[in-house]
Design a protein around this motif. Structure first.
Motif, PDB file in Angstrom:
ATOM      1  N   TYR A 135       0.828  -1.198   0.000  1.00 25.99           N
ATOM      2  CA  TYR A 135       0.000   0.000   0.000  1.00 25.99           C
ATOM      3  C   TYR A 135       0.862   1.247   0.000  1.00 25.99           C
ATOM      4  CZ  TYR A 135      -3.951  -3.001   0.936  1.00 25.99           C
ATOM      5  OH  TYR A 135      -4.905  -3.978   0.827  1.00 25.99           O
ATOM      6  N   GLN A 136       0.437   2.241  -0.769  1.00 26.89           N
ATOM      7  CA  GLN A 136       1.158   3.502  -0.883  1.00 26.89           C
ATOM      8  C   GLN A 136       0.495   4.584  -0.037  1.00 26.89           C
ATOM      9  OE1 GLN A 136       4.051   3.539  -2.864  1.00 26.89           O
ATOM     10  NE2 GLN A 136       3.637   1.338  -2.893  1.00 26.89           N
ATOM     11  N   ASN A 137      -0.820   4.660  -0.105  1.00 23.40           N
ATOM     12  CA  ASN A 137      -1.566   5.699   0.598  1.00 23.40           C
ATOM     13  C   ASN A 137      -2.071   5.158   1.932  1.00 23.40           C
ATOM     14  OD1 ASN A 137      -3.366   7.615   1.527  1.00 23.40           O
ATOM     15  ND2 ASN A 137      -4.184   8.073  -0.521  1.00 23.40           N
ATOM     16  N   GLU A 138      -1.604   5.767   3.015  1.00 22.15           N
ATOM     17  CA  GLU A 138      -1.977   5.333   4.367  1.00 22.15           C
ATOM     18  C   GLU A 138      -3.487   5.311   4.582  1.00 22.15           C
ATOM     19  OE1 GLU A 138      -0.391   7.512   7.577  1.00 22.15           O
ATOM     20  OE2 GLU A 138       1.609   6.595   7.481  1.00 22.15           O
ATOM     21  N   GLN A 139      -4.193   6.248   3.946  1.00 26.67           N
ATOM     22  CA  GLN A 139      -5.649   6.294   4.133  1.00 26.67           C
ATOM     23  C   GLN A 139      -6.320   5.053   3.560  1.00 26.67           C
ATOM     24  OE1 GLN A 139      -7.279  10.471   3.211  1.00 26.67           O
ATOM     25  NE2 GLN A 139      -5.238  10.538   2.277  1.00 26.67           N
TER      26      GLN A 139
ATOM     27  N   ASP B 160     -10.210  -0.946   8.586  1.00 26.10           N
ATOM     28  CA  ASP B 160     -11.495  -0.650   9.220  1.00 26.10           C
ATOM     29  C   ASP B 160     -12.626  -1.540   8.717  1.00 26.10           C
ATOM     30  OD1 ASP B 160     -10.315   1.319  10.703  1.00 26.10           O
ATOM     31  OD2 ASP B 160     -11.008   2.977   9.452  1.00 26.10           O
ATOM     32  N   HIS B 161     -12.566  -1.975   7.466  1.00 26.30           N
ATOM     33  CA  HIS B 161     -13.718  -2.655   6.879  1.00 26.30           C
ATOM     34  C   HIS B 161     -13.508  -4.122   6.533  1.00 26.30           C
ATOM     35  CE1 HIS B 161     -14.710   1.638   6.248  1.00 26.30           C
ATOM     36  NE2 HIS B 161     -15.942   1.219   6.470  1.00 26.30           N
ATOM     37  N   ASN B 162     -12.274  -4.561   6.364  1.00 24.87           N
ATOM     38  CA  ASN B 162     -12.046  -5.979   6.041  1.00 24.87           C
ATOM     39  C   ASN B 162     -11.949  -6.790   7.331  1.00 24.87           C
ATOM     40  OD1 ASN B 162     -11.120  -8.496   5.251  1.00 24.87           O
ATOM     41  ND2 ASN B 162      -9.912  -7.668   3.556  1.00 24.87           N
ATOM     42  N   PRO B 163     -12.891  -7.716   7.548  1.00 25.62           N
ATOM     43  CA  PRO B 163     -12.889  -8.494   8.793  1.00 25.62           C
ATOM     44  C   PRO B 163     -11.585  -9.257   9.021  1.00 25.62           C
ATOM     45  CG  PRO B 163     -14.569  -9.289   7.247  1.00 25.62           C
ATOM     46  CD  PRO B 163     -14.022  -8.041   6.683  1.00 25.62           C
TER      47      PRO B 163
ATOM     48  N   ALA C  54      -8.716  -8.202   8.618  1.00 22.93           N
ATOM     49  CA  ALA C  54      -7.664  -7.296   9.093  1.00 22.93           C
ATOM     50  C   ALA C  54      -7.996  -6.754  10.478  1.00 22.93           C
ATOM     51  CB  ALA C  54      -7.469  -6.142   8.101  1.00 22.93           C
ATOM     52  N   LYS C  55      -8.947  -7.381  11.147  1.00 21.43           N
ATOM     53  CA  LYS C  55      -9.396  -6.894  12.454  1.00 21.43           C
ATOM     54  C   LYS C  55      -8.237  -6.780  13.448  1.00 21.43           C
ATOM     55  CE  LYS C  55     -13.667  -7.849  14.305  1.00 21.43           C
ATOM     56  NZ  LYS C  55     -14.694  -8.733  14.894  1.00 21.43           N
ATOM     57  N   GLY C  56      -7.248  -7.638  13.280  1.00 18.80           N
ATOM     58  CA  GLY C  56      -6.111  -7.628  14.198  1.00 18.80           C
ATOM     59  C   GLY C  56      -5.327  -6.331  14.183  1.00 18.80           C
ATOM     60  N   PHE C  57      -5.551  -5.505  13.159  1.00 15.90           N
ATOM     61  CA  PHE C  57      -4.807  -4.251  13.057  1.00 15.90           C
ATOM     62  C   PHE C  57      -5.629  -3.055  13.500  1.00 15.90           C
ATOM     63  CE2 PHE C  57      -2.974  -7.183  10.017  1.00 15.90           C
ATOM     64  CZ  PHE C  57      -1.639  -7.124  10.371  1.00 15.90           C
ATOM     65  N   ARG C  58      -6.870  -3.344  13.937  1.00 16.64           N
ATOM     66  CA  ARG C  58      -7.716  -2.224  14.371  1.00 16.64           C
ATOM     67  C   ARG C  58      -7.313  -1.761  15.751  1.00 16.64           C
ATOM     68  NH1 ARG C  58     -13.547  -4.699  12.483  1.00 16.64           N
ATOM     69  NH2 ARG C  58     -12.945  -4.929  10.303  1.00 16.64           N
ATOM     70  N   ASP C  59      -7.331  -0.457  15.944  1.00 14.36           N
ATOM     71  CA  ASP C  59      -7.153   0.119  17.276  1.00 14.36           C
ATOM     72  C   ASP C  59      -8.490  -0.031  17.977  1.00 14.36           C
ATOM     73  OD1 ASP C  59      -6.860   1.601  19.547  1.00 14.36           O
ATOM     74  OD2 ASP C  59      -5.774   3.208  18.551  1.00 14.36           O
ATOM     75  N   ASN C  60      -8.506  -0.791  19.079  1.00 15.42           N
ATOM     76  CA  ASN C  60      -9.798  -1.091  19.693  1.00 15.42           C
ATOM     77  C   ASN C  60     -10.307   0.008  20.620  1.00 15.42           C
ATOM     78  OD1 ASN C  60      -8.340  -1.357  22.003  1.00 15.42           O
ATOM     79  ND2 ASN C  60      -8.519  -3.572  22.133  1.00 15.42           N
ATOM     80  N   GLY C  61      -9.663   1.162  20.602  1.00 14.14           N
ATOM     81  CA  GLY C  61     -10.207   2.290  21.349  1.00 14.14           C
ATOM     82  C   GLY C  61      -9.729   2.375  22.786  1.00 14.14           C
ATOM     83  N   MET C  62      -9.203   1.270  23.306  1.00 13.09           N
ATOM     84  CA  MET C  62      -8.722   1.277  24.689  1.00 13.09           C
ATOM     85  C   MET C  62      -7.201   1.436  24.734  1.00 13.09           C
ATOM     86  SD  MET C  62     -10.973   1.152  26.992  1.00 13.09           S
ATOM     87  CE  MET C  62     -10.129   0.480  28.428  1.00 13.09           C
ATOM     88  N   GLY C  63      -6.638   1.910  23.629  1.00 12.26           N
ATOM     89  CA  GLY C  63      -5.207   2.121  23.614  1.00 12.26           C
ATOM     90  C   GLY C  63      -4.404   0.853  23.422  1.00 12.26           C
ATOM     91  N   ARG C  64      -5.108  -0.274  23.274  1.00 11.33           N
ATOM     92  CA  ARG C  64      -4.416  -1.542  23.085  1.00 11.33           C
ATOM     93  C   ARG C  64      -4.395  -1.891  21.611  1.00 11.33           C
ATOM     94  NH1 ARG C  64      -3.548  -5.152  26.312  1.00 11.33           N
ATOM     95  NH2 ARG C  64      -2.067  -3.565  26.887  1.00 11.33           N
ATOM     96  N   SER C  65      -3.660  -1.113  20.837  1.00  8.66           N
ATOM     97  CA  SER C  65      -3.576  -1.404  19.415  1.00  8.66           C
ATOM     98  C   SER C  65      -2.414  -2.334  19.155  1.00  8.66           C
ATOM     99  CB  SER C  65      -3.374  -0.124  18.619  1.00  8.66           C
ATOM    100  OG  SER C  65      -2.055   0.329  18.776  1.00  8.66           O
TER     101      SER C  65
END
Lengths: 242, 242
Positions: free
Chosen positions: B176-180, B187-190, B192-203
């Motif tokens: 990937y070239q563009n970070e966005q 965010d949308h591919n299930p 890749a869930k392991g790379f989601r920041d879960n909001g509790m700072g435990r990314s």
DNA sequence: GTGATTGGCACCTAGGTGGAAACG
DNA sequence: GACGTTTCCACCTAGGTGCCAATC
């Protein structure tokens, strides 16, 4: 060569069918094959796999499988033996499992063995998932049908070429009765690898002995939280076996 | 309704096609969609999914997808922007991905949206797995073909009904070239869930900061062996970022 | 040196095992 | 009680993610 049940008349004498994993089937057969049936559906193990010869490479065929009652008895496992306990329950109208490659050309079916691993068995008479409905504690004989047809709707019942391998018959159960069958399944089904004794004494049973009966072993996440109790749970003493 | 590319003449005016997950595609399109290509083959995300109307319910259709070069340029991601760097590499003969349900009746294709999630992209010109071969850093337009035919061999090229949705075009990349884009995928591919920041700072990034660069994080097994070093490895200090 | 590609990997999804206890 | 069935679960297989370091 096919040890096909004699009572089926084969319309196409050119077709030859061979059970691929015959040795494994015979290991089970020698003990008395059992197949688990569940509400949600359970695969068969061993899987029914066969190779085909003598089809017209350019004609289209549909391959199907069904399971017919082997006799009119209900069985029971008593004193390490299967014994008849009475008359069979009424057999649900036998569903047909259509091999998902169907319809396909003769050359497609012949170029590699055909596997029916996705077929599932159920004891739910109201099943809506197309699984094959069986009665527990009854004997069944798997059959394969080779039908030359372009699609399901133009299939003619008089063009069925039906084959059965005696060593694939089994008793449907909701829980294994014969321990030797359980062990053969564990030894050969890759999905049951977790139950294999790996020879170093670290079998699943050992682990269970170390578990408190209410301990739910989640995969430990990487935690910096000092309140995380994962490791404490593991240090629990072995419960007194009931 | 279908924003079909205008240059394709549609033989069957009754057929209507609709891109199902259009909103997601447009999110990517607004930024500049990138698709990873690998030697072993990589799925597309978003997946191409469409619904169909106006087929003859009883006729048989084959559905296919291909990817055509969008222009004659090679691109490069420079200063957060895609810029042309030269002329395109020669395009491999465009392979067709046949939807695995093919051939099937019109009613089959219309009863639920059709998904091409199993289609895979590769940069391996010698690929033997039937994946679609693309050049990295080139733009491609996915196209779907609806063909009334009983099988692949009787398909006629003049009976192709071809559609394309402009918002599904993309640039093939090996990373990937563009970070966005990366973030939208996560965010949308299930998967890749392991790379989601879960909001509790435990990314996952936090975890990586705590890893020695040679630490292979095996899932900790239940070990009674005092020489097990799993927990020690986790206490390593953060490496100085390069 | 720069930029593109590759391979290994932790981390997921998805789903197939038998064990054990609860249920009927 | 005896016995068949159901449910939940740890443990697997199988394979789809982006990250990272190494490579080209």
């Amino acid at each position: 060569m096919a040890s096909a049940a004699g009572r089926e008349q084969n319309r196409d004498k050119n077709i030859k069918i061979n059970l691929e994993n015959k040795e494994l089937w015979q290991k089970f057969h020698a003990i008395g094959t059992e197949m688990i049936i569940t509400k949600s559906g359970r695969r068969m193990f061993p899987t029914f796999k066969c190779s085909l010869e003598g089809l017209d490479p350019h004609a289209k065929y549909i391959l199907l499988m069904d399971l017919v009652p082997l006799d009119d008895c209900r069985y029971k496992y008593h004193n390490s033996e299967w014994v008849v306990t009475g008359k069979a329950e009424p057999h649900m109208p036998g569903r047909l499992y259509i091999h998902p490659d169907s319809p396909a050309s003769g050359s497609h079916w012949m170029k590699q063995p055909v596997s029916f691993h996705k077929l599932k068995l159920t004891n739910n008479n109201l099943d809506q998932n197309g699984h094959i409905i069986l009665n527990s504690m009854h004997k069944y004989q798997p059959r394969i049908h080779v039908v030359q047809a372009n699609d399901i709707f133009t299939m003619r019942w008089n063009s069925f070429n039906t084959y059965a391998f005696e060593e694939t018959h089994f008793i449907a159960v909701t829980a294994y009765q014969n321990e030797q069958i359980t062990q053969l399944k564990i030894d050969h089904n890759p999905f049951a690898k977790g139950f294999r004794d790996n020879g170093m004494g670290r079998s699943r049973v050992d682990v269970l002995h170390c578990r408190d009966h209410r301990l739910h072993m989640k995969r430990p996440s990487i935690s910096m939280d000092p309140s995380d109790k994962t490791s404490h749970d593991l240090s629990g003493t072995a419960p007194t076996s009931k």
